[in-house]
Design an enzyme around this catalytic site. Structure first.
Site, PDB file in Angstrom:
ATOM      1  N   ASP A  34      11.222  -9.717 -17.905  1.00 19.19           N
ATOM      2  CA  ASP A  34      11.857 -10.471 -16.822  1.00 19.19           C
ATOM      3  C   ASP A  34      12.911 -11.385 -17.410  1.00 19.19           C
ATOM      4  O   ASP A  34      12.723 -11.947 -18.495  1.00 19.19           O
ATOM      5  CB  ASP A  34      10.821 -11.284 -16.040  1.00 19.19           C
ATOM      6  CG  ASP A  34      11.329 -11.678 -14.663  1.00 19.19           C
ATOM      7  OD1 ASP A  34      12.292 -12.471 -14.581  1.00 19.19           O
ATOM      8  OD2 ASP A  34      10.790 -11.167 -13.673  1.00 19.19           O
ATOM      9  N   GLN A  35      13.997 -11.558 -16.670  1.00 19.16           N
ATOM     10  CA  GLN A  35      15.088 -12.403 -17.157  1.00 19.16           C
ATOM     11  C   GLN A  35      14.748 -13.884 -17.087  1.00 19.16           C
ATOM     12  O   GLN A  35      15.381 -14.712 -17.747  1.00 19.16           O
ATOM     13  CB  GLN A  35      16.349 -12.142 -16.337  1.00 19.16           C
ATOM     14  CG  GLN A  35      16.207 -12.513 -14.868  1.00 19.16           C
ATOM     15  CD  GLN A  35      17.454 -12.246 -14.062  1.00 19.16           C
ATOM     16  OE1 GLN A  35      18.529 -12.046 -14.631  1.00 19.16           O
ATOM     17  NE2 GLN A  35      17.340 -12.242 -12.746  1.00 19.16           N
ATOM     18  N   LEU A  51       3.166 -17.151   3.540  1.00 15.95           N
ATOM     19  CA  LEU A  51       2.416 -16.816   4.742  1.00 15.95           C
ATOM     20  C   LEU A  51       2.062 -15.323   4.752  1.00 15.95           C
ATOM     21  O   LEU A  51       2.937 -14.476   4.595  1.00 15.95           O
ATOM     22  CB  LEU A  51       3.217 -17.151   5.996  1.00 15.95           C
ATOM     23  CG  LEU A  51       3.323 -18.650   6.316  1.00 15.95           C
ATOM     24  CD1 LEU A  51       4.433 -19.297   5.508  1.00 15.95           C
ATOM     25  CD2 LEU A  51       3.576 -18.858   7.796  1.00 15.95           C
ATOM     26  N   HIS A 224      17.181 -16.336   4.094  1.00 16.30           N
ATOM     27  CA  HIS A 224      16.269 -16.727   5.176  1.00 16.30           C
ATOM     28  C   HIS A 224      15.968 -18.210   5.015  1.00 16.30           C
ATOM     29  O   HIS A 224      15.649 -18.674   3.922  1.00 16.30           O
ATOM     30  CB  HIS A 224      15.000 -15.872   5.075  1.00 16.30           C
ATOM     31  CG  HIS A 224      13.797 -16.470   5.716  1.00 16.30           C
ATOM     32  ND1 HIS A 224      13.752 -16.787   7.045  1.00 16.30           N
ATOM     33  CD2 HIS A 224      12.576 -16.788   5.207  1.00 16.30           C
ATOM     34  CE1 HIS A 224      12.560 -17.273   7.326  1.00 16.30           C
ATOM     35  NE2 HIS A 224      11.825 -17.297   6.230  1.00 16.30           N
ATOM     36  N   TYR A 255       8.217 -19.742  12.102  1.00 18.29           N
ATOM     37  CA  TYR A 255       6.844 -19.817  11.601  1.00 18.29           C
ATOM     38  C   TYR A 255       6.650 -21.159  10.910  1.00 18.29           C
ATOM     39  O   TYR A 255       7.624 -21.822  10.512  1.00 18.29           O
ATOM     40  CB  TYR A 255       6.501 -18.650  10.679  1.00 18.29           C
ATOM     41  CG  TYR A 255       7.289 -18.586   9.387  1.00 18.29           C
ATOM     42  CD1 TYR A 255       6.996 -19.426   8.311  1.00 18.29           C
ATOM     43  CD2 TYR A 255       8.312 -17.663   9.221  1.00 18.29           C
ATOM     44  CE1 TYR A 255       7.700 -19.362   7.125  1.00 18.29           C
ATOM     45  CE2 TYR A 255       9.026 -17.588   8.038  1.00 18.29           C
ATOM     46  CZ  TYR A 255       8.713 -18.434   6.989  1.00 18.29           C
ATOM     47  OH  TYR A 255       9.423 -18.370   5.815  1.00 18.29           O
ATOM     48  N   TRP A 353       7.227  -7.664   0.015  1.00 20.83           N
ATOM     49  CA  TRP A 353       7.003  -9.091   0.162  1.00 20.83           C
ATOM     50  C   TRP A 353       5.621  -9.458  -0.378  1.00 20.83           C
ATOM     51  O   TRP A 353       4.780  -8.586  -0.628  1.00 20.83           O
ATOM     52  CB  TRP A 353       7.143  -9.505   1.626  1.00 20.83           C
ATOM     53  CG  TRP A 353       8.558  -9.388   2.153  1.00 20.83           C
ATOM     54  CD1 TRP A 353       9.635  -8.849   1.499  1.00 20.83           C
ATOM     55  CD2 TRP A 353       9.036  -9.805   3.429  1.00 20.83           C
ATOM     56  NE1 TRP A 353      10.752  -8.916   2.292  1.00 20.83           N
ATOM     57  CE2 TRP A 353      10.426  -9.501   3.476  1.00 20.83           C
ATOM     58  CE3 TRP A 353       8.438 -10.408   4.521  1.00 20.83           C
ATOM     59  CZ2 TRP A 353      11.214  -9.775   4.594  1.00 20.83           C
ATOM     60  CZ3 TRP A 353       9.223 -10.690   5.645  1.00 20.83           C
ATOM     61  CH2 TRP A 353      10.591 -10.381   5.675  1.00 20.83           C
ATOM     62  N   VAL A 354       5.386 -10.735  -0.539  1.00 18.43           N
ATOM     63  CA  VAL A 354       4.105 -11.208  -1.068  1.00 18.43           C
ATOM     64  C   VAL A 354       2.945 -10.635  -0.267  1.00 18.43           C
ATOM     65  O   VAL A 354       1.907 -10.256  -0.823  1.00 18.43           O
ATOM     66  CB  VAL A 354       4.057 -12.754  -1.053  1.00 18.43           C
ATOM     67  CG1 VAL A 354       2.672 -13.254  -1.442  1.00 18.43           C
ATOM     68  CG2 VAL A 354       5.111 -13.336  -1.988  1.00 18.43           C
ATOM     69  N   THR A 355       3.124 -10.534   1.043  1.00 19.92           N
ATOM     70  CA  THR A 355       2.060 -10.057   1.938  1.00 19.92           C
ATOM     71  C   THR A 355       1.454  -8.738   1.484  1.00 19.92           C
ATOM     72  O   THR A 355       0.250  -8.516   1.624  1.00 19.92           O
ATOM     73  CB  THR A 355       2.617  -9.908   3.362  1.00 19.92           C
ATOM     74  OG1 THR A 355       3.061 -11.189   3.820  1.00 19.92           O
ATOM     75  CG2 THR A 355       1.569  -9.370   4.324  1.00 19.92           C
ATOM     76  N   TYR A 528       2.899  29.600   9.929  1.00 15.79           N
ATOM     77  CA  TYR A 528       2.634  28.162  10.034  1.00 15.79           C
ATOM     78  C   TYR A 528       1.679  27.807   8.907  1.00 15.79           C
ATOM     79  O   TYR A 528       0.605  28.412   8.767  1.00 15.79           O
ATOM     80  CB  TYR A 528       2.015  27.813  11.383  1.00 15.79           C
ATOM     81  CG  TYR A 528       1.583  26.361  11.495  1.00 15.79           C
ATOM     82  CD1 TYR A 528       2.507  25.365  11.783  1.00 15.79           C
ATOM     83  CD2 TYR A 528       0.255  25.985  11.283  1.00 15.79           C
ATOM     84  CE1 TYR A 528       2.120  24.034  11.872  1.00 15.79           C
ATOM     85  CE2 TYR A 528      -0.145  24.663  11.377  1.00 15.79           C
ATOM     86  CZ  TYR A 528       0.795  23.688  11.669  1.00 15.79           C
ATOM     87  OH  TYR A 528       0.411  22.368  11.743  1.00 15.79           O
ATOM     88  N   ASP A 541       3.361  19.762   7.571  1.00  6.45           N
ATOM     89  CA  ASP A 541       3.119  21.085   8.130  1.00  6.45           C
ATOM     90  C   ASP A 541       4.479  21.726   8.348  1.00  6.45           C
ATOM     91  O   ASP A 541       5.417  21.088   8.823  1.00  6.45           O
ATOM     92  CB  ASP A 541       2.287  21.031   9.408  1.00  6.45           C
ATOM     93  CG  ASP A 541       2.993  20.336  10.558  1.00  6.45           C
ATOM     94  OD1 ASP A 541       3.849  19.455  10.304  1.00  6.45           O
ATOM     95  OD2 ASP A 541       2.692  20.657  11.716  1.00  6.45           O
ATOM     96  N   THR A 543       6.884  25.679   8.846  1.00  4.45           N
ATOM     97  CA  THR A 543       6.926  27.113   9.093  1.00  4.45           C
ATOM     98  C   THR A 543       7.757  27.750   7.991  1.00  4.45           C
ATOM     99  O   THR A 543       8.769  27.186   7.551  1.00  4.45           O
ATOM    100  CB  THR A 543       7.544  27.446  10.455  1.00  4.45           C
ATOM    101  OG1 THR A 543       8.837  26.856  10.554  1.00  4.45           O
ATOM    102  CG2 THR A 543       6.658  26.949  11.584  1.00  4.45           C
TER     103      THR A 543
END
Length: 812
Positions: A34-35, A51, A224, A255, A353-355, A528, A541, A543
């Site tokens: 990592d820089q 959050l 943001h 939020y 994202w962290v989530t 199929y 799926d 053909t």
């Protein structure tokens, strides 16, 4: 040391999670660069408000978030927790939002996470700062909370380091090294690091790093706004960082979270502020972290005014600090995961994202170590899902900015995706406009949903009007077109169907190895069949039509199928695969009068004996050369008729001039979806995905275990005898209770499954919903209920197919 040499670029929440997860699986010859400094590297993880709301319309995204919550709850750094499980509360201030919270409650229930709908009084009990007169109700998810992102990074770095993973801070990556189409290492400002695998987890710098490997990453960093109040008197004396649920006021794009006696305010309501990854500065000790831009106070003024309205106690405080923090956005709001199509060994785990970070770390570790991901269905997240036009800078910027603007909007499942449009038009587009087509977008194609020219067909028919939500992007013409298809004949534009050409002396062998069915049959055969992953999960799926000894045409589901074929091409060059979709087009001519339309236009024999069901041949329709395949996904006699794009309009005109005098119609996707559900035809990506096997999904007939080996065969032999869930047909008697998909299914008060596809069946006169259910509840006649907004809609398990079970109309 064990495993290949791996270099992970980026030590934020994703890179740290991947290092932890991959080393836990035994790969320890891993270097993370990592820089910036560790553990606060200066990227989005370093300023993320933390959050974690698990509710998402995507089952996969919810499951990635759930794993992140579970893992972070188990982590600490010297006794300091990495997750504060205070719960998550979404409030509604409008009737429309309150209805949306019921829909969101349905999603989270369908995906198996506890949640509760709250009255306005209960919202205030949970979060006393909320103005009781402002809110109408809320949705509480008790397991949501605050991720301490930097602490989580540190905790996972410590665990990985104990297993032998090396972390190198302040190493800026200058290049990704390659030779003969494969990764060989990375070049940093402090020297080269050899590698067999490089994984880009660089976040907002992702496009810059990916470009070093020749990869175009459709990601835009956007700013943001996040602001912090000074002390709020109502919070005076709060000694814990957070005691109230994290709060979303999505009607105003806001939020909130506690921070002792102050409140953090996040805002998505401002103008989009994109920035190029090349313009983000590197880490500098003397400057603010590079992922943080100057706070623009004017943009935040509406947020502060609305905050003081929703949380009146903030009127006694003021904004003391704020940032415009950079986060990654993509064109469809899903992460970018997977291996480069061009450089072997270069992988990305971006736009996370962290989530969802720990979940993605686990998914990527499984994918790398095992060759596939067994814990999560990643088809929505695979970086190779995009069509070429979806990688253009203009498209990426426009869609990413639109997604920022809509991040908290109430979006209908059929909501048009906005500019740039139109992008792809079939040769029939002008004729469709003449007939008043209502267009929606499909993989960039303008695809008619219905035609206003058919409005006159509605009179005298029984076409019930669905509820308000289901009636959006709907017209009674949809029902008229569906019924007319069953009565006479209809023309459908099938151009948006992905078409691949597989050719060469090794083509048959390749297809036999990839497909579950026998496809190397006689010239003119159409099969199929399924594509499986190594664990037996359904990848697609398709053909497969054999047009010549060494030439096959594949009806595919999207670019991931092309990527799958390409990755399995033999090294000897005996097989070529190409996407022929842009240069071709297709009309589905279906209905009981289809033969009366087609036969007079050609010298070829299109009788039942002349071209049997699931056979193909070349012919001239008028002056137009076509490849005709006797297939029908609406359950009626007919053909898919393919020709080159330059002759598409002529084919359309030729067929229409013959069909119109017989009472034929042109019909759209709305009718098509209703008709295919009446026949029980599955849709990949909706009804079945990577997480399902053929026996669960009801397509076991497409598997021939008595043929030679194919990818996934061994896994299927193990899974065949242990089917615990099934894709099941439900019917709904109430004609106005049309559900749309992703709703929970209840057995009494117990959520037992979820809806995949749904529509009204205009032939059978009932609503149709396919749903994943435990096998013990799939007996025809079983009564269940579907959770639809604030209603419980009664549904009954039905035998399938609902229409023409003897297949007499298809084979006639």
């Amino acid at each position: 040391m064990a495993g290949p040499r791996v270099v992970i670029i980026g030590a934020g929440v994703v890179g740290a999670a991947l290092a932890d997860e991959i080393s836990a699986r035994g790969w320890t010859e891993v270097t993370v660069v990592d820089q910036g400094p560790l553990p606060a590297t200066g990227g989005s993880s370093s300023h993320a408000p933390g959050l974690v709301f698990q509710t998402n319309s995507s089952k996969t995204m919810t499951e990635l978030a759930r794993y992140t919550v579970e893992k972070f709850c188990s982590l600490d750094v010297d006794g300091k927790p990495c997750f504060l499980q205070v719960g998550g509360l979404e409030v509604a201030t409008t009737p429309e939002r309150l209805a949306e919270l019921h829909r969101r409650h349905g999603w989270i229930t369908a995906w198996g996470i506890e949640s509760r709908l709250l009255t306005a009084d209960e919202c205030v009990e949970q979060h006393p700062l909320v103005d009781r007169d402002k809110v109408l109700g809320g949705l509480l998810v008790p397991t949501d909370g605050l991720a301490k992102a930097v602490l989580a990074v540190e905790a996972q770095i410590r665990r990985a380091t104990e297993r032998g993973v090396r972390f190198l801070a302040r190493h800026e990556v200058l290049d990704v090294l390659k030779a003969d189409g494969e990764v060989t290492g990375v070049l940093t400002d402090q020297g080269e690091i050899p590698a067999d695998i490089v994984v880009c987890c660089a976040g907002i710098w992702g496009p810059k790093i990916a470009r070093m490997a020749g990869m175009n990453l459709p990601l835009t960093p956007l700013a943001h706004q996040l602001a912090w109040t000074g002390p709020v008197p109502a919070l005076a004396g709060q000694t814990e960082e957070a005691v109230r649920p994290i709060l979303r006021h999505q009607d105003a794009d806001l939020y909130y979270r506690d921070r002792y006696d102050a409140i953090g305010i996040g805002y998505y309501g401002h103008r989009p502020m994109p920035i190029s990854a090349d313009d983000i500065r590197a880490f500098d000790d003397d400057a603010e972290m590079p992922s943080v831009l100057k706070f623009t106070e004017d943009d935040f003024e509406p947020a502060w005014a609305e905050t003081q309205s929703l949380l009146p106690s903030t009127r006694e405080a003021k904004i003391e600090e704020g940032i415009n923090g950079l986060f990654s956005f993509t064109t469809d709001n899903f992460p970018l995961l997977g291996e480069s199509p061009d450089v072997k060994g270069f992988w990305v785990a971006e736009a996370v994202w962290v989530t969802h970070s720990a979940g993605v770390g686990r998914a990527m570790a499984e994918w790398l170590v095992d060759g596939h991901c067994s814990s999560f269905d990643l088809h929505e997240c695979d970086v190779n899902r995009f069509e070429p036009h979806q990688l253009s800078p203009e498209y990426v910027l426009a869609r990413d900015c639109r997604n920022f603007e809509e991040v908290y909007d109430i979006l209908h499942p059929l909501q048009p995706s906005g500019d740039p449009r139109p992008i792809r038009t079939s040769p029939f587009h002008a004729r469709q406009q003449e007939h008043g087509a209502f267009f929606l977008e499909a993989k960039g194609w303008e695809r008619p949903q219905w035609y206003e020219a058919n409005a006159g067909l509605v009179a005298g028919r029984t076409i019930p009007t669905p509820n308000d939500w289901a009636a959006r992007f709907w017209s009674p013409v949809v029902g008229a077109e569906a019924q007319a298809t069953r009565e006479t004949v209809a023309m459908y534009d099938m151009t948006a169907l992905k078409r691949l050409e597989v050719s060469g002396p090794g083509a048959a062998d390749l297809l036999e190895r990839l497909c579950t069915g026998k496809v190397a049959k006689s010239v003119g055969s159409v099969t199929y069949t399924l594509l499986l992953d190594h664990d037996g999960g359904i990848r697609s799926d398709i053909t497969v039509a054999r047009l010549a000894r060494d030439l096959f045409q594949v009806g595919a589901n999207g670019n991931l199928d092309l990527d799958w074929f390409t990755r399995h091409l033999p090294a000897d060059g005996t097989v070529q695969v190409r996407d022929i979709t842009p240069g071709t087009c297709c009309i589905g001519l279906w209905g009981p009068l289809a033969r009366k339309v087609l036969q007079p236009l050609t010298d070829e024999d299109f009788s039942n004996d002349g071209l049997k069901y699931f056979r193909a041949k070349r012919a001239y329709i008028g002056s137009v050369p076509v490849t005709a395949m006797r297939l029908s996904y609406v359950g009626e006699l007919g053909w898919e008729l393919y020709t080159t794009a330059d002759q598409g309009q002529k084919l359309w005109d030729t067929l229409w001039q013959a069909a119109e005098p017989l009472g034929g119609v042109i019909a759209g996707r709305g009718a098509f979806n209703s008709l295919r559900l009446e026949k029980g035809y599955r849709s990949f990506g909706t009804d079945m995905t990577y997480e399902h096997d053929p026996y669960e999904a009801g397509v076991g007939f497409a598997v021939k275990l008595d043929k030679g080996d194919f990818i996934g065969k061994a896994a299927l032999e193990r899974r065949k005898s242990d089917v615990r869930r099934k894709l099941t047909c439900l019917t709904i008697a109430d004609p106005h209770s049309v559900v749309l998909g992703k709703e929970p299914v209840y057995d009494g008060d117990r959520a037992v499954g979820y809806v995949t596809s749904a529509a009204y069946g205009y032939t059978i006169g009932k609503g149709i919903a396919y749903a994943w259910l435990p096998t013990e509840l799939t007996t025809p006649g079983t009564t269940l209920h579907i959770g639809y907004f604030d209603q419980r809609v009664e549904a009954a398990v039905a035998e399938e197919p609902l229409f023409d079970p003897t297949m007499s109309r298809l084979r006639g």
